[in-house]
Design a protein around this motif. Structure first.
Motif, PDB file in Angstrom:
ATOM      1  N   VAL A 104       6.692  44.651  10.965  1.00 34.29           N
ATOM      2  CA  VAL A 104       7.148  43.713   9.809  1.00 34.29           C
ATOM      3  C   VAL A 104       8.534  44.687   9.438  1.00 34.29           C
ATOM      4  O   VAL A 104       9.645  43.861   9.445  1.00 34.29           O
ATOM      5  N   LEU A 105       8.476  45.957   9.538  1.00 37.78           N
ATOM      6  CA  LEU A 105       9.540  46.713   9.031  1.00 37.78           C
ATOM      7  C   LEU A 105      10.791  46.575   9.798  1.00 37.78           C
ATOM      8  O   LEU A 105      11.690  46.562   9.164  1.00 37.78           O
ATOM      9  N   PRO A 106      10.882  46.603  11.067  1.00 36.00           N
ATOM     10  CA  PRO A 106      11.952  46.608  12.020  1.00 36.00           C
ATOM     11  C   PRO A 106      12.716  45.165  11.584  1.00 36.00           C
ATOM     12  O   PRO A 106      13.855  45.292  11.660  1.00 36.00           O
ATOM     13  N   ASN A 107      12.162  44.064  11.548  1.00 27.79           N
ATOM     14  CA  ASN A 107      12.867  42.989  11.273  1.00 27.79           C
ATOM     15  C   ASN A 107      13.306  42.663   9.795  1.00 27.79           C
ATOM     16  O   ASN A 107      14.698  42.464   9.815  1.00 27.79           O
ATOM     17  N   THR A 108      12.885  43.487   8.916  1.00 30.13           N
ATOM     18  CA  THR A 108      13.483  43.634   7.264  1.00 30.13           C
ATOM     19  C   THR A 108      14.353  44.583   7.249  1.00 30.13           C
ATOM     20  O   THR A 108      15.596  44.372   6.680  1.00 30.13           O
ATOM     21  N   LEU A 109      14.605  45.608   8.082  1.00 29.21           N
ATOM     22  CA  LEU A 109      15.502  46.718   8.140  1.00 29.21           C
ATOM     23  C   LEU A 109      16.905  45.921   8.747  1.00 29.21           C
ATOM     24  O   LEU A 109      17.777  46.592   8.437  1.00 29.21           O
ATOM     25  N   ILE A 110      16.712  45.149   9.668  1.00 25.68           N
ATOM     26  CA  ILE A 110      17.911  44.622  10.428  1.00 25.68           C
ATOM     27  C   ILE A 110      18.527  43.504   9.752  1.00 25.68           C
ATOM     28  O   ILE A 110      19.360  42.837  10.253  1.00 25.68           O
ATOM     29  N   GLY A 111      18.285  43.117   8.354  1.00 25.47           N
ATOM     30  CA  GLY A 111      18.619  42.226   7.696  1.00 25.47           C
ATOM     31  C   GLY A 111      17.645  40.886   7.535  1.00 25.47           C
ATOM     32  O   GLY A 111      18.288  39.871   7.057  1.00 25.47           O
ATOM     33  N   GLY A 112      16.759  40.810   8.243  1.00 28.09           N
ATOM     34  CA  GLY A 112      15.877  40.041   8.208  1.00 28.09           C
ATOM     35  C   GLY A 112      15.246  39.471   7.031  1.00 28.09           C
ATOM     36  O   GLY A 112      15.272  40.146   5.873  1.00 28.09           O
ATOM     37  N   ALA A 113      14.626  38.327   6.756  1.00 28.98           N
ATOM     38  CA  ALA A 113      13.902  37.903   5.366  1.00 28.98           C
ATOM     39  C   ALA A 113      12.943  38.921   5.025  1.00 28.98           C
ATOM     40  O   ALA A 113      12.501  39.510   5.608  1.00 28.98           O
ATOM     41  N   PRO A 114      12.660  38.952   3.589  1.00 24.74           N
ATOM     42  CA  PRO A 114      11.581  39.932   3.245  1.00 24.74           C
ATOM     43  C   PRO A 114      10.307  39.351   3.760  1.00 24.74           C
ATOM     44  O   PRO A 114       9.997  38.032   4.264  1.00 24.74           O
ATOM     45  N   ALA A 115       9.388  40.063   4.116  1.00 26.55           N
ATOM     46  CA  ALA A 115       8.140  39.702   4.945  1.00 26.55           C
ATOM     47  C   ALA A 115       6.862  39.449   3.941  1.00 26.55           C
ATOM     48  O   ALA A 115       6.964  40.216   2.931  1.00 26.55           O
ATOM     49  N   VAL A 116       6.022  38.849   4.158  1.00 24.54           N
ATOM     50  CA  VAL A 116       4.729  38.734   3.638  1.00 24.54           C
ATOM     51  C   VAL A 116       3.623  39.039   4.615  1.00 24.54           C
ATOM     52  O   VAL A 116       3.683  38.314   5.776  1.00 24.54           O
ATOM     53  N   VAL A 117       2.938  39.895   3.926  1.00 23.59           N
ATOM     54  CA  VAL A 117       1.578  40.076   4.860  1.00 23.59           C
ATOM     55  C   VAL A 117       0.469  39.816   4.018  1.00 23.59           C
ATOM     56  O   VAL A 117       0.419  40.249   2.955  1.00 23.59           O
ATOM     57  N   VAL A 118      -0.729  39.159   4.643  1.00 25.76           N
ATOM     58  CA  VAL A 118      -1.901  38.664   3.933  1.00 25.76           C
ATOM     59  C   VAL A 118      -2.768  39.390   4.468  1.00 25.76           C
ATOM     60  O   VAL A 118      -3.108  39.666   5.689  1.00 25.76           O
ATOM     61  N   THR A 119      -3.720  39.959   3.552  1.00 26.23           N
ATOM     62  CA  THR A 119      -4.843  40.787   4.074  1.00 26.23           C
ATOM     63  C   THR A 119      -5.865  40.892   3.205  1.00 26.23           C
ATOM     64  O   THR A 119      -5.894  40.340   2.165  1.00 26.23           O
ATOM     65  N   HIS A 120      -6.746  41.597   3.478  1.00 25.19           N
ATOM     66  CA  HIS A 120      -8.047  41.908   2.695  1.00 25.19           C
ATOM     67  C   HIS A 120      -7.764  42.868   1.700  1.00 25.19           C
ATOM     68  O   HIS A 120      -6.956  43.831   1.847  1.00 25.19           O
ATOM     69  N   GLY A 121      -8.349  43.030   0.512  1.00 21.84           N
ATOM     70  CA  GLY A 121      -8.284  43.661  -0.533  1.00 21.84           C
ATOM     71  C   GLY A 121      -8.495  45.382  -0.142  1.00 21.84           C
ATOM     72  O   GLY A 121      -7.688  46.165  -0.531  1.00 21.84           O
ATOM     73  N   LEU A 122      -9.419  45.686   0.701  1.00 22.18           N
ATOM     74  CA  LEU A 122      -9.702  47.210   0.979  1.00 22.18           C
ATOM     75  C   LEU A 122      -8.503  47.482   1.945  1.00 22.18           C
ATOM     76  O   LEU A 122      -8.041  48.613   1.836  1.00 22.18           O
ATOM     77  N   ALA A 123      -7.751  46.485   2.784  1.00 20.12           N
ATOM     78  CA  ALA A 123      -6.857  46.944   3.657  1.00 20.12           C
ATOM     79  C   ALA A 123      -5.714  47.593   2.717  1.00 20.12           C
ATOM     80  O   ALA A 123      -4.897  48.305   3.080  1.00 20.12           O
ATOM     81  N   ILE A 124      -5.198  46.583   1.816  1.00 19.96           N
ATOM     82  CA  ILE A 124      -3.993  46.880   1.178  1.00 19.96           C
ATOM     83  C   ILE A 124      -4.252  48.140   0.113  1.00 19.96           C
ATOM     84  O   ILE A 124      -3.429  48.972   0.073  1.00 19.96           O
ATOM     85  N   LYS A 125      -5.497  48.275  -0.221  1.00 17.55           N
ATOM     86  CA  LYS A 125      -6.062  49.665  -1.104  1.00 17.55           C
ATOM     87  C   LYS A 125      -5.688  50.783  -0.260  1.00 17.55           C
ATOM     88  O   LYS A 125      -5.164  51.846  -0.680  1.00 17.55           O
ATOM     89  N   CYS A 126      -6.237  50.656   1.060  1.00 16.42           N
ATOM     90  CA  CYS A 126      -6.159  51.913   2.075  1.00 16.42           C
ATOM     91  C   CYS A 126      -4.621  52.222   2.224  1.00 16.42           C
ATOM     92  O   CYS A 126      -4.180  53.319   2.403  1.00 16.42           O
ATOM     93  N   PHE A 127      -3.929  51.320   2.644  1.00 15.34           N
ATOM     94  CA  PHE A 127      -2.622  51.351   2.653  1.00 15.34           C
ATOM     95  C   PHE A 127      -1.674  51.892   1.699  1.00 15.34           C
ATOM     96  O   PHE A 127      -1.018  52.703   1.808  1.00 15.34           O
ATOM     97  N   LEU A 128      -1.990  51.551   0.405  1.00 11.95           N
ATOM     98  CA  LEU A 128      -1.411  52.076  -0.779  1.00 11.95           C
ATOM     99  C   LEU A 128      -1.893  53.388  -1.053  1.00 11.95           C
ATOM    100  O   LEU A 128      -0.953  54.187  -1.510  1.00 11.95           O
ATOM    101  N   ARG A 129      -3.091  53.641  -0.821  1.00  8.34           N
ATOM    102  CA  ARG A 129      -3.703  55.158  -0.736  1.00  8.34           C
ATOM    103  C   ARG A 129      -2.921  56.137   0.187  1.00  8.34           C
ATOM    104  O   ARG A 129      -2.434  57.011  -0.226  1.00  8.34           O
ATOM    105  N   GLY A 130      -2.410  55.590   1.305  1.00  9.41           N
ATOM    106  CA  GLY A 130      -1.560  56.338   2.454  1.00  9.41           C
ATOM    107  C   GLY A 130      -0.226  56.433   1.746  1.00  9.41           C
ATOM    108  O   GLY A 130       0.389  57.583   1.836  1.00  9.41           O
ATOM    109  N   VAL A 131       0.304  55.592   1.152  1.00  6.21           N
ATOM    110  CA  VAL A 131       1.693  55.634   0.354  1.00  6.21           C
ATOM    111  C   VAL A 131       1.808  56.815  -0.491  1.00  6.21           C
ATOM    112  O   VAL A 131       2.372  57.430  -0.647  1.00  6.21           O
TER     113      VAL A 131
END
Length: 89
Positions: free
Chosen positions: A22-49
């Protein structure tokens, strides 16, 4: 669940996907990205952030079909992932 992924494994899988697919495409001027996932997956990602412990996962509230927005700063003192909003409905 026995034999399933740990929270750390989910976090690493989410981070790897977002960083490599996802990130490489948005950094080179691509459109914003949408990622659809389960609640626990996004919670784990945010916890890592936030660089917090696994126990913090359960303190992040996300509702079904809610939106969570993150941003990425490439360089400087604020470099890295940033949480813009969580659980927008």
């Amino acid at each position: 669940a026995p034999g399933g992924e740990s929270q750390r494994q989910v976090e690493e899988r989410m981070h790897s996907f977002v960083s490599t697919k996802v990130l490489p495409n948005t950094l080179i001027g691509g459109a914003p990205a949408v990622v659809v996932t389960h609640g626990l997956a996004i919670k784990c990602f945010l916890r890592g952030v936030l660089n917090s412990s696994a126990s913090m996962t359960w303190k992040i509230q996300t509702e079904n079909t809610s939106l969570t927005e993150v941003g990425f700063v490439e360089s400087g003192s604020a470099a890295g992932w940033h949480i813009i909003c969580i659980n927008e409905t």
